[in-house]
Design an enzyme around this catalytic site. Structure first.
Site, mmCIF file in Angstrom:
data_model
loop_
_atom_site.group_PDB
_atom_site.id
_atom_site.type_symbol
_atom_site.label_atom_id
_atom_site.label_comp_id
_atom_site.label_asym_id
_atom_site.label_seq_id
_atom_site.Cartn_x
_atom_site.Cartn_y
_atom_site.Cartn_z
ATOM 1 N N HIS A 1 -2.107 5.816 8.173
ATOM 2 C CA HIS A 1 -1.739 4.391 8.132
ATOM 3 C C HIS A 1 -0.373 4.163 7.493
ATOM 4 O O HIS A 1 0.181 3.076 7.608
ATOM 5 C CB HIS A 1 -2.818 3.594 7.375
ATOM 6 C CG HIS A 1 -4.089 3.470 8.153
ATOM 7 N ND1 HIS A 1 -4.445 2.338 8.850
ATOM 8 C CD2 HIS A 1 -5.096 4.353 8.370
ATOM 9 C CE1 HIS A 1 -5.599 2.516 9.443
ATOM 10 N NE2 HIS A 1 -6.024 3.740 9.174
ATOM 11 N N ASP B 1 7.076 0.782 5.130
ATOM 12 C CA ASP B 1 5.716 0.324 5.429
ATOM 13 C C ASP B 1 5.289 0.990 6.729
ATOM 14 O O ASP B 1 6.069 1.010 7.695
ATOM 15 C CB ASP B 1 5.717 -1.202 5.601
ATOM 16 C CG ASP B 1 4.450 -1.849 5.068
ATOM 17 O OD1 ASP B 1 3.420 -1.156 4.996
ATOM 18 O OD2 ASP B 1 4.495 -3.045 4.729
HETATM 19 P P1 ADQ Z 1 -1.420 -2.276 3.349
HETATM 20 O O1 ADQ Z 1 -0.358 -1.569 2.562
HETATM 21 O O2 ADQ Z 1 -2.524 -2.827 2.563
HETATM 22 O O3 ADQ Z 1 -1.986 -1.377 4.522
HETATM 23 P P2 ADQ Z 1 -0.688 -4.486 5.301
HETATM 24 O O4 ADQ Z 1 -0.504 -3.881 6.633
HETATM 25 O O5 ADQ Z 1 0.281 -5.572 5.030
HETATM 26 O O6 ADQ Z 1 -0.566 -3.471 4.088
HETATM 27 O O7 ADQ Z 1 -2.136 -5.059 5.225
HETATM 28 C C1 ADQ Z 1 -2.508 -5.900 4.192
HETATM 29 C C2 ADQ Z 1 -3.757 -6.669 4.606
HETATM 30 O O8 ADQ Z 1 -4.272 -7.238 3.423
HETATM 31 C C3 ADQ Z 1 -3.448 -7.774 5.579
HETATM 32 O O9 ADQ Z 1 -4.478 -7.877 6.513
HETATM 33 C C4 ADQ Z 1 -3.390 -9.009 4.684
HETATM 34 O O10 ADQ Z 1 -3.832 -10.204 5.283
HETATM 35 C C5 ADQ Z 1 -4.351 -8.633 3.579
HETATM 36 N N1 ADQ Z 1 -3.909 -9.336 2.351
HETATM 37 C C6 ADQ Z 1 -2.745 -9.216 1.692
HETATM 38 N N2 ADQ Z 1 -2.710 -10.076 0.654
HETATM 39 C C7 ADQ Z 1 -3.870 -10.743 0.664
HETATM 40 C C8 ADQ Z 1 -4.448 -11.766 -0.138
HETATM 41 N N3 ADQ Z 1 -3.808 -12.318 -1.181
HETATM 42 N N4 ADQ Z 1 -5.672 -12.202 0.163
HETATM 43 C C9 ADQ Z 1 -6.349 -11.664 1.206
HETATM 44 N N5 ADQ Z 1 -5.863 -10.716 2.007
HETATM 45 C C10 ADQ Z 1 -4.646 -10.258 1.747
HETATM 46 C C11 ADQ Z 1 -1.769 -0.039 5.007
HETATM 47 C C12 ADQ Z 1 -0.317 0.349 5.300
HETATM 48 C C13 ADQ Z 1 0.301 -0.640 6.263
HETATM 49 C C14 ADQ Z 1 -0.540 -0.723 7.539
HETATM 50 C C15 ADQ Z 1 -2.005 -0.952 7.203
HETATM 51 C C16 ADQ Z 1 -2.893 -0.838 8.450
HETATM 52 O O11 ADQ Z 1 0.439 0.402 4.101
HETATM 53 O O12 ADQ Z 1 1.623 -0.257 6.603
HETATM 54 O O13 ADQ Z 1 -0.078 -1.801 8.338
HETATM 55 O O14 ADQ Z 1 -2.471 0.006 6.261
HETATM 56 O O15 ADQ Z 1 -2.688 0.370 9.100
#
Ligand code: ADQ
Length: 495
Positions: A158, A366
């Site tokens: 990921h 990311d």
């Molecule tokens: P993350 O580093 O966690 O994931 P991201 O892809 O942005 O990063 O996913 C975050 C998730 O958490 C999103 O669905 C978002 O809505 C949720 N989220 C963030 N803040 C929140 C809040 N305050 N309340 C509720 N929900 C919240 C890792 C990798 C990424 C990759 C994903 C999926 O680092 O690059 O996109 O896995 O593969």
């Protein structure tokens, strides 16, 4: 039909008791696949116990069979807080300065992967396909192969796969990469990560590629490809029309009256470029005194991994930075930055996204970044907001109609904000339409189906359907019997 076994560090199926709005799109998509393939989701329970027992806790949650195991405190510290979060995470996000090269972490990582393999083994049936997720579990296929498992096993990373020069700073980099060759399929988020991985294989271990596209090294063969992850765009569009999202939207509009709201939503992590975002926003306030009273930044950042020092330090720096900017630019009746350290339900987030005129998504690295896609999915087609997106997010490859910026430059962040907030409706609609079409087409279901069919050998060349030769250290039956006694509870549930 083969069953699907999904393995991830944490297991997070939708729980009807919490309402589906609290479950992420990835969890929903995996749960849907598990129902379709009557599979099992295996991982760590999130709990620690004084001594590892290998006892499986099996539950059926909303049609999904979930199997979890507790870890010992030392395992948790060395494997999870240690090798996963202090070694691989910073290194794979290009933060060599934060990377811990501690031998005990590597040993804990291998040990937990071995324990996971032994615990999982009795659950695997001959026709099952196994899909392992993320950097916590890279050596799991190696450990399963050692126990004699010959099933198809796939791995999806990921986070980014970093450049060759970074990988070699890991004392055991060869071992880590060799472990990936025990998978039948390795999935990356982007072509860039795939190329970086191939670059390592070709130049560091003199590997090669067959004319059927298989990678060959360490006397083994595997396949690697990019599978960019998506969100459940339809579900987000549905959520945004629900009562909760509408209420949140109305509340946010009332609070930002006469002002345009810019939103940021991230885990509080140094890879997300939060400091750079704030400094860029500060620059905007400095350069545009006439617009100061017309904009506000809402930054939602729930605290994450707060047992790790680098995360505690970041939090202190962010608190200080926000205090400084608000102190310098606030007036009696307005504050430029609203800083919120908690999680929200998905439908609440959908309402927030919709009420925002722009989103700032500024990671320094990311794998993909799902927030960028969620923001687009939640917009009003008649009056969409503008996505400002870092070129260093995997999502930037697909989302070329966002305003793409380099977050290291405060001027670029400031200029993009200026441009986003003054963009005319026709341009906003044109950009949003292209972004939305992509987010909808390359959604989480497409990602999952593409990966699973590639793993089954359906969408890749014939070579993939011929099982690769595997060393059999002991037969699956023998190994399973040895471990069966320990896992009687699991056997009962499966029966
Ligand atoms: P993350 O580093 O966690 O994931 P991201 O892809 O942005 O990063 O996913 C975050 C998730 O958490 C999103 O669905 C978002 O809505 C949720 N989220 C963030 N803040 C929140 C809040 N305050 N309340 C509720 N929900 C919240 C890792 C990798 C990424 C990759 C994903 C999926 O680092 O690059 O996109 O896995 O593969």
């Amino acid at each position: 039909m083969s069953r699907l076994i999904v393995v991830s560090n944490r297991v997070n199926p939708p729980n009807p008791a919490d309402g589906e709005s609290s479950t992420g799109g990835l969890a929903m998509a995996l749960a849907a696949a598990l129902r379709e393939y009557s599979g099992i989701w295996f991982g760590w329970s999130g709990k620690t116990v004084p001594e590892f027992s290998g006892q499986l806790n099996m539950q059926r949650i909303d049609g999904v069979t979930v199997a979890t195991v507790d870890l010992e405190e030392t395992d948790y510290q060395e494997y999870y807080n240690g090798y996963a979060n202090k070694t691989l995470w910073p290194l794979f996000h290009y933060r060599v300065d934060l990377t811990a090269y501690d031998r005990s972490f590597g040993q804990g990582y291998d040990r937990v992967n071995r324990l996971f393999a032994e615990t999982l083994l009795p659950l695997i049936e001959p026709d099952d396909i196994v899909w392992i997720h993320d950097y916590h579990l890279i050596p799991l296929a190696r450990e399963l192969r050692r126990l004699g498992v010959t099933n198809r096993i796939g791995f999806f990373l990921h986070i980014p796969w970093p450049a060759h020069q970074l990988v070699v700073t890991l004392p055991r980099h060869r071992q880590l990469v060799e472990a990936l060759f025990d998978y039948d399929l390795i999935g990356f988020q982007t072509e860039e990560s795939l190329q970086a991985f191939e670059g390592y294989v070709f130049s560091e271990v003199e590997g090669g590629k067959t004319d059927r596209g298989e990678l060959v090294a360490f006397g083994k063969r595997t396949r690697a490809a990019a599978f960019p992850i998506g969100v459940d765009a339809q579900d987000f569009a549905r959520l945004v029309d629900g009562d909760t999202a509408r209420k949140v939207y109305d509340r946010m509009m009332a609070h930002s009256v006469f002002r345009k709201m810019v939103v940021g939503v991230d885990r509080l992590d140094y890879s997300k470029g939060l400091e750079e975002r704030l400094i860029g926003f500060e620059r905007f306030l400095h350069d545009h005194p006439e617009l100061r009273r017309e904009v506000m930044l809402l930054q939602i950042a729930p605290i994450s991994r707060d047992e790790v020092e680098a995360y505690q330090d970041l939090r202190v720096r962010l608190d200080g930075l926000i205090g400084r900017i608000n102190g310098a630019y606030a007036e009696m009746d307005f504050t430029p930055i609203r800083w919120v350290n908690r999680s929200y339900r998905r439908d609440e987030l959908a309402g927030v996204y919709r009420a925002s005129k722009a989103a700032l998504v500024t990671p320094l690295r990311d794998g993909m970044n799902l927030v960028a896609k969620e923001f687009v999915a939640a917009q009003d087609p008649e009056d969409p907001g503008v996505l400002i997106l870092s070129r260093f997010a995997g999502a930037a490859r697909q989302m070329k109609d966002a305003l793409i910026i380099n977050p290291n430059s405060p001027e670029e962040v400031s200029d993009a904000l200026d441009r986003a907030l003054s963009m005319d409706l026709t341009e906003r609609q044109r950009r949003w339409r292209t972004l939305f079409d992509n987010v909808q087409r390359e959604d989480v279901t497409a990602w999952r189906d593409d990966f699973v069919s590639a793993l089954k050998g359906e969408s890749i060349s014939d070579a993939a359907t011929a099982p690769l030769p595997r060393p059999r250290v002991q037969s699956l039956d023998t190994a399973a019997k040895a471990l069966k006694a320990r896992n009687t509870e699991a056997q009962d549930v499966r029966a």
